[in-house]
Design a protein around this motif. Structure first.
Motif, PDB file in Angstrom:
ATOM      1  N   MET A  62       0.957  -1.334   0.044  1.00  0.00           N
ATOM      2  CA  MET A  62      -0.155   0.077  -0.017  1.00  0.00           C
ATOM      3  C   MET A  62       0.927   1.286  -0.090  1.00  0.00           C
ATOM      4  SD  MET A  62      -2.934  -1.303   2.624  1.00  0.00           S
ATOM      5  CE  MET A  62      -3.912   0.185   2.777  1.00  0.00           C
ATOM      6  N   ASN A  63       1.973   1.406   0.629  1.00  0.00           N
ATOM      7  CA  ASN A  63       2.925   2.241   0.621  1.00  0.00           C
ATOM      8  C   ASN A  63       3.606   2.488  -0.633  1.00  0.00           C
ATOM      9  OD1 ASN A  63       2.488   2.844   3.487  1.00  0.00           O
ATOM     10  ND2 ASN A  63       4.350   1.851   4.168  1.00  0.00           N
ATOM     11  N   THR A  64       4.006   1.543  -1.183  1.00  0.00           N
ATOM     12  CA  THR A  64       4.550   1.509  -2.636  1.00  0.00           C
ATOM     13  C   THR A  64       3.811   2.093  -3.423  1.00  0.00           C
ATOM     14  OG1 THR A  64       6.183  -0.296  -2.031  1.00  0.00           O
ATOM     15  CG2 THR A  64       5.928   0.268  -4.272  1.00  0.00           C
ATOM     16  N   GLY A 123      -5.579  14.043  -0.872  1.00  0.00           N
ATOM     17  CA  GLY A 123      -4.787  13.969  -2.211  1.00  0.00           C
ATOM     18  C   GLY A 123      -3.121  13.554  -2.003  1.00  0.00           C
ATOM     19  N   SER A 124      -2.867  13.665  -0.690  1.00  0.00           N
ATOM     20  CA  SER A 124      -1.429  13.433  -0.047  1.00  0.00           C
ATOM     21  C   SER A 124      -1.311  11.951   0.279  1.00  0.00           C
ATOM     22  CB  SER A 124      -1.043  14.478   0.842  1.00  0.00           C
ATOM     23  OG  SER A 124      -0.987  15.697   0.425  1.00  0.00           O
ATOM     24  N   PRO A 125      -0.405  11.322  -0.322  1.00  0.00           N
ATOM     25  CA  PRO A 125      -0.010   9.741   0.031  1.00  0.00           C
ATOM     26  C   PRO A 125       0.463   9.841   1.481  1.00  0.00           C
ATOM     27  CG  PRO A 125       1.467  10.557  -1.350  1.00  0.00           C
ATOM     28  CD  PRO A 125       0.702  11.622  -1.413  1.00  0.00           C
TER      29      PRO A 125
END
Length: 432
Positions: free
Chosen positions: A176-178, A186-188
């Motif tokens: 999920m992080n990748t 909108g920011s990961p």
């Protein structure tokens, strides 16, 4: 100067609390202190016992881990102040002396750590960067401890299930992080894979433990037998609040850390991950610390260790100090309710010692692997040889050095030997 004063205050207060039997850091000492308070053990015997139980951990565990992460592991300070406080008799003049020595000890740890690291950097072979690898396996390995604790208490099958689910949870978070799947505005958002795996493992442990309920109709073991000792802790709540505030403030300044896992995360700049690891460790230790405090009337200078998480997540030292004091106060006044919970769920009460054993075993392996990697980075080839030999010789000799300390101490020894090799022309250090 503020940092030094803070360290001196922590050292002084911890030594005085140990001297007066209010609080000690070493969980193994907590059941012994009442024997002296009640006249069943001399002060000399108590002091010798404190020295025997804590000195090796300070030299072999606390200080090497602190050097590796450039943040002081709390064991380096509070195990030392336990010794200082318990060696001296309680008295009008001796208690202040213990406090003064505790303050000097706190300052000595602060300046000593800086001096050692600076001295290492001046050597022909600068092994500080290599030595930092000691803590690398600790962070990843720590997520295993709930599964180990489950195996110890509930059997292999349940432990394997918890381990597999935790491992799968970790890998899902990595994916999920990748792929940047989690977003806010909108920011990961990046989550800690190890932190999530640790939480999953702790949930399994808690669920299994809560399935074991007491069959007794009258639950009165801890809740009523030790009322006087809980009252004694409450009487000293204000002193313990100051201790909690000082510890939280020092953690916020990244002067200290409560365990090797959060220490290594904080030293790498992973603040939120360090906070999560600190919280998980605190929840795991509640049964052990609560039961020993209730039964002995002797608390710990860091309470249930939630003050470390408070320090990590606070925006500044002032807020951290206030939160640390409030947390300690809340812990103390919840002791009676915790006693009832531990009586109602004996599985949770029993999990305390299993969690401690599991953490110890994980750290033994992780620090050994980390020490071997660090030593081999410092002097390739010779490093692995030295650590394996050091470990086996220590085992054959009856383990004069605790297993957790073998890797860090061995890595330091390889660094010193590597410098001797360089001075004798037997080893050419790589370009730094």
């Amino acid at each position: 100067m503020l940092e030094v004063i803070l360290m001196m205050c922590i050292g002084a207060l911890a030594a005085v609390m140990a001297n007066m039997g209010i609080a000690v850091f070493n969980d193994g000492l907590r059941p012994i202190v009442p024997k002296n308070l009640e006249g069943r053990m001399s002060r000399r015997e108590l002091g010798v016992t404190a020295f025997a139980m804590s000195f090796g951990l300070v030299i072999g565990f606390g200080i090497p881990i602190s050097i590796a992460g450039s943040i002081i592991l709390i064991h380096s300070i509070l195990l030392g102040t336990d010794i200082i406080g318990l060696i001296f008799k309680r008295g009008k003049f001796t208690t202040p002396i213990a406090g003064i020595l505790g303050a000097l000890y706190g300052a000595g740890i602060y300046y000593g750590l800086k001096a050692v690291v600076d001295a290492f950097k001046l050597l022909p072979l600068n092994f500080v960067d290599g030595f930092n690898k000691v803590g690398e396996p600790v962070v990843v390995s720590f997520m295993v401890f709930p599964a180990i604790a489950i195996v110890l208490q509930f059997g292999m099958k349940k432990g394997i299930i918890a381990f597999l689910v935790a491992a799968l949870s970790r890998q899902i978070i990595v994916f999920m992080n990748t792929e940047k799947i989690i977003k806010i505005g909108g920011s990961p958002i990046t989550l800690s894979p190890e932190g999530i795996a640790l939480i999953v493992g702790m949930i399994f442990l808690l669920v299994y433990a809560m399935r074991e309920k007491s069959t007794e109709k009258n639950l009165s073991t801890l809740a009523t037998l030790f009322t006087d000792r809980v009252t004694r802790i409450k009487k000293h709540a204000w002193v313990l609040m100051i201790s909690g505030g000082l510890i939280a403030a020092a953690t916020n300044l990244l002067l200290i850390a409560g365990d090797p896992i959060s220490l290594n995360l904080l030293s790498d700049g992973k603040i939120s991950e360090g906070g999560i690891a600190s919280l998980a460790k605190a929840f795991g230790f509640v049964p052990l610390i609560a039961s020993t405090a209730i039964a002995t009337g002797v608390y710990g200078p860091v309470g249930f260790t939630f003050v470390f998480a408070a320090g990590i997540f606070s925006p500044n030292p002032v807020v951290a100090a206030i939160l640390g004091a409030i947390i300690i106060l809340a812990e103390i006044f919840l002791l009676t309710k915790l006693a009832a919970v531990l009586d109602r769920f004996p599985g949770i009460r029993a999990s305390g010692e299993n969690i401690r054993t599991a953490m110890t075993r994980v750290l033994e392996v992780a620090l050994l692997v980390g020490g071997a990697n660090a030593a081999n980075t410092i002097v390739p080839g010779f490093g692995f040889f030295a650590i394996v030999g050091f470990y086996l010789l220590n085992e054959v000799a009856g383990r004069p050095i605790v297993r957790m300390a073998v890797g860090p101490i061995g890595a330091i020894a390889v660094g010193i030997i590597g410098n001797l090799f360089a001075l004798l022309g037997l080893y050419t250090p790589p370009t730094q």
